[in-house]
Scaffold this motif. Structure first.
Motif, short mmCIF file in Angstrom:
data_model
loop_
_atom_site.label_atom_id
_atom_site.label_comp_id
_atom_site.label_asym_id
_atom_site.label_seq_id
_atom_site.Cartn_x
_atom_site.Cartn_y
_atom_site.Cartn_z
N TYR A 107 0.88 -1.16 0.00
CA TYR A 107 0.00 0.00 0.00
C TYR A 107 0.92 1.21 0.00
CZ TYR A 107 -3.61 -3.30 1.29
OH TYR A 107 -4.48 -4.36 1.31
N CYS A 108 0.81 2.03 -1.03
CA CYS A 108 1.73 3.15 -1.20
C CYS A 108 0.97 4.47 -1.28
CB CYS A 108 2.53 2.98 -2.49
SG CYS A 108 3.42 1.42 -2.60
N LEU A 109 1.52 5.48 -0.65
CA LEU A 109 0.94 6.82 -0.69
C LEU A 109 1.79 7.68 -1.60
CD1 LEU A 109 -1.27 8.69 0.47
CD2 LEU A 109 0.37 9.31 2.26
N TYR A 110 1.13 8.30 -2.57
CA TYR A 110 1.80 9.13 -3.58
C TYR A 110 1.11 10.48 -3.70
CZ TYR A 110 4.74 5.60 -5.86
OH TYR A 110 5.71 4.68 -6.16
N GLU A 111 1.88 11.47 -4.14
CA GLU A 111 1.34 12.73 -4.64
C GLU A 111 1.43 12.67 -6.16
OE1 GLU A 111 2.49 16.14 -1.41
OE2 GLU A 111 4.01 15.58 -2.87
N ALA A 112 0.37 13.07 -6.83
CA ALA A 112 0.37 13.06 -8.29
C ALA A 112 -0.72 14.01 -8.79
CB ALA A 112 0.12 11.66 -8.83
#
Length: 85
Positions: free
Chosen positions: A48-53
Motif C-alpha cells: 500500500y503506497c501513498l503518492y502525490e500526483a
C-alpha cells in the motif's frame, strides 16, 4: 497536489532492493509523481503506497513503465489528528 493510495498485488513475494527503488524513483520523477510512504504486507505479496500526483493516470503510467501493478488507486485526503484534539 492530490494524494493517492495505491494497492499493489504481486503473484510472488517481492524483494525490494536499492537498485529497484532507484529505478522506480527515476521513473516517478520523469512522470511527475512523488512517493511518500509504503506498507508491505507480512507475506510480502502486497503493498500500500501513498503518492502525490496530478491525477490517477500519472500513477498508472508510472506503474506501467516500472513494470509494477497498480491494482487499486484511490484519491485520499489527509487527516490531521491534532485537528480533532
Amino acid at each position: 497536489m492530490p494524494l493517492f493510495l495505491i494497492e499493489r498485488n504481486f503473484a510472488e513475494r517481492i524483494d525490494i532492493t536499492t537498485g529497484s527503488v532507484r529505478e522506480v524513483t527515476e521513473i516517478n520523477q520523469d512522470i511527475g509523481v512523488h512517493w511518500l510512504f509504503s506498507f508491505l504486507s507480512a507475506d510480502k505479496k502486497k503493498t500500500y503506497c501513498l503518492y502525490e500526483a496530478s491525477d490517477s493516470e500519472a500513477i498508472r503510467e508510472a506503474a506501467r513503465r516500472a513494470g509494477v501493478p497498480a491494482d487499486v488507486i484511490v484519491e485520499v485526503d489527509q487527516i490531521n489528528p491534532a485537528a480533532f484534539a
